[in-house]
Design a protein around this motif. Sequence first.
Motif, mmCIF file in Angstrom:
data_model
loop_
_atom_site.group_PDB
_atom_site.id
_atom_site.type_symbol
_atom_site.label_atom_id
_atom_site.label_comp_id
_atom_site.label_asym_id
_atom_site.label_seq_id
_atom_site.Cartn_x
_atom_site.Cartn_y
_atom_site.Cartn_z
ATOM 1 N N ARG A 134 0.819 -1.216 0.000
ATOM 2 C CA ARG A 134 0.000 0.000 0.000
ATOM 3 C C ARG A 134 0.852 1.265 0.000
ATOM 4 N NH1 ARG A 134 -5.282 1.197 3.846
ATOM 5 N NH2 ARG A 134 -5.645 3.355 3.178
ATOM 6 N N ASP A 135 2.006 1.217 0.642
ATOM 7 C CA ASP A 135 2.817 2.424 0.842
ATOM 8 C C ASP A 135 3.682 2.737 -0.371
ATOM 9 O OD1 ASP A 135 1.879 2.835 3.429
ATOM 10 O OD2 ASP A 135 3.442 1.573 4.315
ATOM 11 N N VAL A 136 3.779 4.021 -0.697
ATOM 12 C CA VAL A 136 4.756 4.522 -1.652
ATOM 13 C C VAL A 136 5.519 5.641 -0.950
ATOM 14 C CG1 VAL A 136 3.457 3.908 -3.717
ATOM 15 C CG2 VAL A 136 3.060 6.121 -2.626
ATOM 16 N N GLY A 137 6.601 6.106 -1.592
ATOM 17 C CA GLY A 137 7.400 7.137 -0.938
ATOM 18 C C GLY A 137 8.450 6.519 -0.032
ATOM 19 N N LYS A 138 8.763 7.152 1.070
ATOM 20 C CA LYS A 138 9.832 6.701 1.959
ATOM 21 C C LYS A 138 9.628 5.280 2.451
ATOM 22 C CE LYS A 138 11.097 11.292 3.699
ATOM 23 N NZ LYS A 138 11.204 12.160 4.907
ATOM 24 N N ASN A 139 8.373 4.902 2.693
ATOM 25 C CA ASN A 139 8.096 3.591 3.242
ATOM 26 C C ASN A 139 7.828 2.530 2.177
ATOM 27 O OD1 ASN A 139 8.260 4.567 5.927
ATOM 28 N ND2 ASN A 139 6.151 5.310 5.802
ATOM 29 N N GLN A 179 -11.053 -0.673 -1.480
ATOM 30 C CA GLN A 179 -11.168 -0.489 -0.038
ATOM 31 C C GLN A 179 -10.214 0.596 0.450
ATOM 32 O OE1 GLN A 179 -10.886 -4.120 2.308
ATOM 33 N NE2 GLN A 179 -10.125 -2.983 4.075
ATOM 34 N N TRP A 180 -8.947 0.551 -0.002
ATOM 35 C CA TRP A 180 -7.991 1.601 0.371
ATOM 36 C C TRP A 180 -8.505 2.968 -0.062
ATOM 37 C CZ3 TRP A 180 -3.087 -1.113 -2.037
ATOM 38 C CH2 TRP A 180 -2.748 -2.231 -1.253
ATOM 39 N N GLN A 181 -8.990 3.051 -1.299
ATOM 40 C CA GLN A 181 -9.441 4.329 -1.850
ATOM 41 C C GLN A 181 -10.652 4.870 -1.098
ATOM 42 O OE1 GLN A 181 -9.985 2.928 -5.823
ATOM 43 N NE2 GLN A 181 -7.780 2.650 -6.137
ATOM 44 N N ALA A 182 -11.578 3.995 -0.748
ATOM 45 C CA ALA A 182 -12.772 4.429 -0.018
ATOM 46 C C ALA A 182 -12.398 5.020 1.338
ATOM 47 C CB ALA A 182 -13.734 3.252 0.161
ATOM 48 N N GLU A 183 -11.382 4.456 1.983
ATOM 49 C CA GLU A 183 -10.927 4.988 3.264
ATOM 50 C C GLU A 183 -10.349 6.388 3.105
ATOM 51 O OE1 GLU A 183 -8.110 2.185 4.727
ATOM 52 O OE2 GLU A 183 -9.572 0.553 4.925
ATOM 53 N N VAL A 184 -9.511 6.579 2.103
ATOM 54 C CA VAL A 184 -8.859 7.874 1.885
ATOM 55 C C VAL A 184 -9.869 8.925 1.435
ATOM 56 C CG1 VAL A 184 -7.159 9.095 0.459
ATOM 57 C CG2 VAL A 184 -6.605 6.848 1.420
ATOM 58 N N LEU A 185 -10.849 8.512 0.639
ATOM 59 C CA LEU A 185 -11.814 9.447 0.044
ATOM 60 C C LEU A 185 -13.112 9.559 0.840
ATOM 61 C CD1 LEU A 185 -11.158 8.356 -3.617
ATOM 62 C CD2 LEU A 185 -10.913 10.701 -2.788
ATOM 63 N N MET A 186 -13.090 9.160 2.088
ATOM 64 C CA MET A 186 -14.297 9.130 2.907
ATOM 65 C C MET A 186 -15.015 10.483 2.928
ATOM 66 S SD MET A 186 -16.393 7.445 4.785
ATOM 67 C CE MET A 186 -15.475 5.921 5.074
ATOM 68 N N GLU A 187 -14.277 11.583 3.030
ATOM 69 C CA GLU A 187 -14.909 12.902 3.123
ATOM 70 C C GLU A 187 -15.592 13.313 1.822
ATOM 71 O OE1 GLU A 187 -12.240 15.849 4.551
ATOM 72 O OE2 GLU A 187 -11.801 14.788 6.426
ATOM 73 N N ILE A 235 -13.648 6.425 -10.380
ATOM 74 C CA ILE A 235 -12.370 5.728 -10.256
ATOM 75 C C ILE A 235 -12.519 4.359 -10.905
ATOM 76 C CG2 ILE A 235 -10.704 4.694 -8.672
ATOM 77 C CD1 ILE A 235 -11.118 6.979 -6.800
ATOM 78 N N VAL A 236 -11.711 4.122 -11.916
ATOM 79 C CA VAL A 236 -11.726 2.837 -12.609
ATOM 80 C C VAL A 236 -10.768 1.916 -11.878
ATOM 81 C CG1 VAL A 236 -11.350 1.638 -14.789
ATOM 82 C CG2 VAL A 236 -12.244 3.985 -14.795
ATOM 83 N N GLU A 237 -11.316 0.914 -11.205
ATOM 84 C CA GLU A 237 -10.490 0.077 -10.336
ATOM 85 C C GLU A 237 -11.049 -1.345 -10.237
ATOM 86 O OE1 GLU A 237 -7.857 -1.400 -8.893
ATOM 87 O OE2 GLU A 237 -7.398 0.718 -8.495
ATOM 88 N N ALA A 250 -7.777 6.364 -13.368
ATOM 89 C CA ALA A 250 -7.489 4.924 -13.366
ATOM 90 C C ALA A 250 -6.103 4.731 -12.754
ATOM 91 C CB ALA A 250 -7.531 4.361 -14.784
ATOM 92 N N GLY A 251 -5.911 3.587 -12.120
ATOM 93 C CA GLY A 251 -4.635 3.352 -11.451
ATOM 94 C C GLY A 251 -4.458 4.251 -10.248
ATOM 95 N N ALA A 252 -5.527 4.449 -9.483
ATOM 96 C CA ALA A 252 -5.508 5.417 -8.382
ATOM 97 C C ALA A 252 -4.785 4.908 -7.141
ATOM 98 C CB ALA A 252 -6.945 5.798 -8.012
ATOM 99 N N HIS A 253 -4.375 3.677 -7.125
ATOM 100 C CA HIS A 253 -3.680 3.040 -6.003
ATOM 101 C C HIS A 253 -4.459 3.240 -4.701
ATOM 102 C CE1 HIS A 253 -0.481 0.859 -4.169
ATOM 103 N NE2 HIS A 253 -0.186 1.834 -3.321
ATOM 104 N N ASN A 254 -3.980 4.102 -3.789
ATOM 105 C CA ASN A 254 -4.706 4.267 -2.526
ATOM 106 C C ASN A 254 -5.670 5.447 -2.536
ATOM 107 O OD1 ASN A 254 -3.034 6.479 -2.376
ATOM 108 N ND2 ASN A 254 -1.897 5.807 -0.584
ATOM 109 N N GLY A 255 -5.824 6.124 -3.681
ATOM 110 C CA GLY A 255 -6.797 7.200 -3.813
ATOM 111 C C GLY A 255 -6.315 8.571 -3.384
#
Length: 348
Positions: free
Chosen positions: A40-45, A121-129, A112-114, A82-87
């Motif tokens: 799930r993580d990108v960037g430093k982690n 599930q990851w995207q729904a959590e990030v985009l909850m608001e 979001i095409v996924e 598309a390809g939104a990863h974690n949203g």
Amino acid sequence: MNELTQLIHREIRRNGVISFEQFMELALYEPGLGYYETQRDVGKNGDFFTSVSVGTLFGELLAFQFAQWLESIDGSVQLIEAGAHNGQLSCDILNALEQWHPNIYRNISVIIVEPSKQHQQWQAEVLMEHKRKVEWHCKIPKELCGIFFCNELLDAFPVQRLGWDADGETWFEWGVASKGERFVWQRMENLPIRFGYEEGLSDGYVTVQSTRRDFFWVKVCSALSHGRVMAFDYGLESDAFFVPPRKDGTLRAYYRHQAADDLFARVGEQDLTASVNFTAIRNAGESAGLKSEPMRAQEQFLMGIFEKTLKQPERFPEWTAKRRRQFQTLVHPEHLGRQFQVLQQVRD
């Protein structure tokens, strides 16, 4: 030997050999086991940096530009990723639109095409608001109007690994076989294809192609009734795939921010990627009736938006020291500025 490696070996034993395209599909996308399904993580982690992992600025700049483009389209409009990863990118864009372009925010819907349930599930959590604004589709909808965008999606499509037989003057496909607990390359059938750059190629020269990626882009562009499609990614024009010689074409693996030579190592734990053939993608969009805009480096594209924000400070967040540091990373030639290109095609 992890569970995913065992699964691929079983698939090979069933068939004798599988294409590298199938190997890459399993290694990256096998539900519950593949690299993109579990990392799930990108960037430093994670194993690589993206423009999104730099911070919110990338999404804020896109929101500013998207708002200008969408103002010229009458009626309801869509943002399609598309390809939104974690949203996170869609979330950054929607946050900026809501605060700085409220009229646009009210009038848009987000698709979001996924196909991945895990990613949804990851995207729904990030985009909850923004959940009332967003809907998910497993496939490209039949009709789109607005802006389709993707960031580092096209390079993640599984590809065929091809070899050149100089004596037979033919291309063949490299497959993957098992040798004990190891994966090894095995030559498969010859292919009746020509790229137009075969003259002078050395025996065994390797390149890659992804007809699946081209077909995906045709579907996106064919569905767009009005608006534009755009992709942020790294890649080459067709002729550049044939110089200089490369052991695996443009295929490479990444593990903990380091390039890895062994494409068969750490199955499900390292990223596999190949440069985008921008010529093929551009031709795919034009075959669907879209007009191509000149290719631009991310540096040039974002600098153009930056200059516009200075003329309309009331429509963009303050250029704080933090945002300026993010901007330097996004546009610096030695970071992301020239590594990534921006492909844009339009249907008026």
